[in-house]
Design a protein around this motif. Structure first.
Motif, mmCIF file in Angstrom:
data_model
loop_
_atom_site.group_PDB
_atom_site.id
_atom_site.type_symbol
_atom_site.label_atom_id
_atom_site.label_comp_id
_atom_site.label_asym_id
_atom_site.label_seq_id
_atom_site.Cartn_x
_atom_site.Cartn_y
_atom_site.Cartn_z
ATOM 1 N N HIS A 52 138.544 50.091 -33.869
ATOM 2 C CA HIS A 52 139.265 50.076 -32.600
ATOM 3 C C HIS A 52 138.961 48.789 -31.843
ATOM 4 N N ALA A 55 142.526 46.121 -26.803
ATOM 5 C CA ALA A 55 142.010 46.146 -25.435
ATOM 6 C C ALA A 55 142.645 45.033 -24.630
ATOM 7 N N ASN A 73 141.994 50.381 -21.765
ATOM 8 C CA ASN A 73 140.736 50.312 -22.503
ATOM 9 C C ASN A 73 139.992 51.635 -22.569
ATOM 10 N N THR A 77 141.075 54.540 -25.720
ATOM 11 C CA THR A 77 139.925 54.893 -26.560
ATOM 12 C C THR A 77 139.769 56.394 -26.656
ATOM 13 N N TYR A 93 133.878 51.144 -32.800
ATOM 14 C CA TYR A 93 134.447 50.709 -31.531
ATOM 15 C C TYR A 93 133.894 49.348 -31.153
ATOM 16 N N SER A 95 133.177 47.016 -28.365
ATOM 17 C CA SER A 95 133.000 46.987 -26.920
ATOM 18 C C SER A 95 132.948 45.536 -26.448
ATOM 19 N N LYS A 123 135.015 48.725 -20.451
ATOM 20 C CA LYS A 123 134.342 48.803 -21.743
ATOM 21 C C LYS A 123 133.154 49.761 -21.675
ATOM 22 N N ALA A 126 134.512 53.247 -21.720
ATOM 23 C CA ALA A 126 134.958 53.625 -23.063
ATOM 24 C C ALA A 126 133.768 53.932 -23.962
ATOM 25 N N CYS A 130 132.811 57.338 -26.081
ATOM 26 C CA CYS A 130 132.375 57.373 -27.483
ATOM 27 C C CYS A 130 131.101 58.201 -27.631
#
Length: 286
Positions: A52, A55, A73, A77, A93, A95, A123, A126, A130
């Motif tokens: 991923h 962004a 973002n 996610t 992911y 970041s 970020k 997100a 996660c």
């Protein structure tokens, strides 16, 4: 045919290099453009892993559009994490730098997150999603925190391609920067791609910095570019320190080094490569 993988942001600066590397490894890569992905991750074909990268990234834009950065973002996610949960698919992911002004250098992954602009805030948020999906919904996620990434294909609005364009433009008598003093840890895009291709994904949301363990000031970058171009233009500061400026950022990369990764492209070599590519008649920096 190898694994089928989804790369969001696969048409971007890092994504194009990652897709090429994955295909070279025999993977079948699905890298939809943004509009093709608007249907949502539930419309995605079955894949075995997700990278991923998609962004909004340009910090000055984030100050003008903080809500849009959050939607793109963070919400994007979360939607992918929900797809991963439903389909039992692991995700890596990508970041960004979320540490703000750190207490000490180099900065380990355990340092507190202190996002100092809307991009970094999105970020960090997100990343929190996660970790939640990993801890409570059993989604396998690994988080990479690249520091300042540079390399072929980066848009001119970013520092290094902007300075190279100025250095090579005979109509530009100077190299103009906002502030020559801030220091950053610049890592080549191909070193980031190598990290993406080798980090494991487990049940715990592990975090890895990706950098070089060294920082260079904006002024030093300008001088290195001048050496690569053979020019001697004066470096002129016309902006001054930005709001919420970070004086220095250096990655502690011990964790990812323990996996066998290390940065392989020295900054001076990477800049020489970019200058050579910029001099190609067919090359245009956008």
């Amino acid at each position: 045919m190898g694994a089928r993988v989804l790369v969001t942001g696969g048409t971007g600066f890092v994504g194009r290099r990652l897709c090429a590397a994955l295909r070279a490894q025999g993977c079948e890569v699905w890298a939809p453009r943004h509009r093709e992905f608007d249907l949502g991750p539930k419309a995605a074909p079955r894949v075995e892993k997700i990278f991923h990268l998609a962004a909004r990234t340009f910090v000055p834009d984030s100050w003008r559009e903080p809500a849009e950065f959050y939607r793109a973002n963070v919400q994007g996610t979360v939607e992918l994490l929900e797809y991963c949960r439903a389909a039992a698919v692991p995700m890596i992911y990508v970041s960004g730098y979320c540490y703000g002004v750190a207490d000490r250098l180099p900065i380990p992954e355990t340092a507190p997150l202190r996002p100092n602009n809307p991009y970094a805030f999105s970020k960090a948020a997100a990343e929190a999603a996660c970790r939640f999906f990993s801890a409570h919904l059993r989604v396998a996620v690994t988080i990479l925190r690249p520091f300042n990434v540079y390399g072929p294909g980066q848009r001119r609005q970013f520092l290094i391609p902007h300075l190279i364009a100025q250095a090579l433009d005979p109509a530009e008598p100077e190299l103009v920067v906002d502030d020559p003093l801030p220091r950053r840890d610049f890592v080549h895009v191909d070193d980031l791609v190598a990290a993406l291709c080798m980090v494991p994904v487990g049940n715990e949301a592990r975090v890895y910095n990706v950098g070089t363990g060294r920082s260079h000031s904006v002024g030093e970058i300008a001088q290195l570019i001048q050496r690569a171009t053979g020019t001697g233009k004066p470096v002129v500061a016309r902006g001054g320190p930005r709001a919420e400026e970070i004086p220095d950022a250096v990655a502690d990369i011990a964790a990812i080094r323990a996996l066998g990764w290390r940065p392989r492209i020295a900054l001076a070599d990477g800049l020489r490569q970019l200058v050579a590519e910029a001099r190609e008649p067919s090359n245009t920096v956008v």
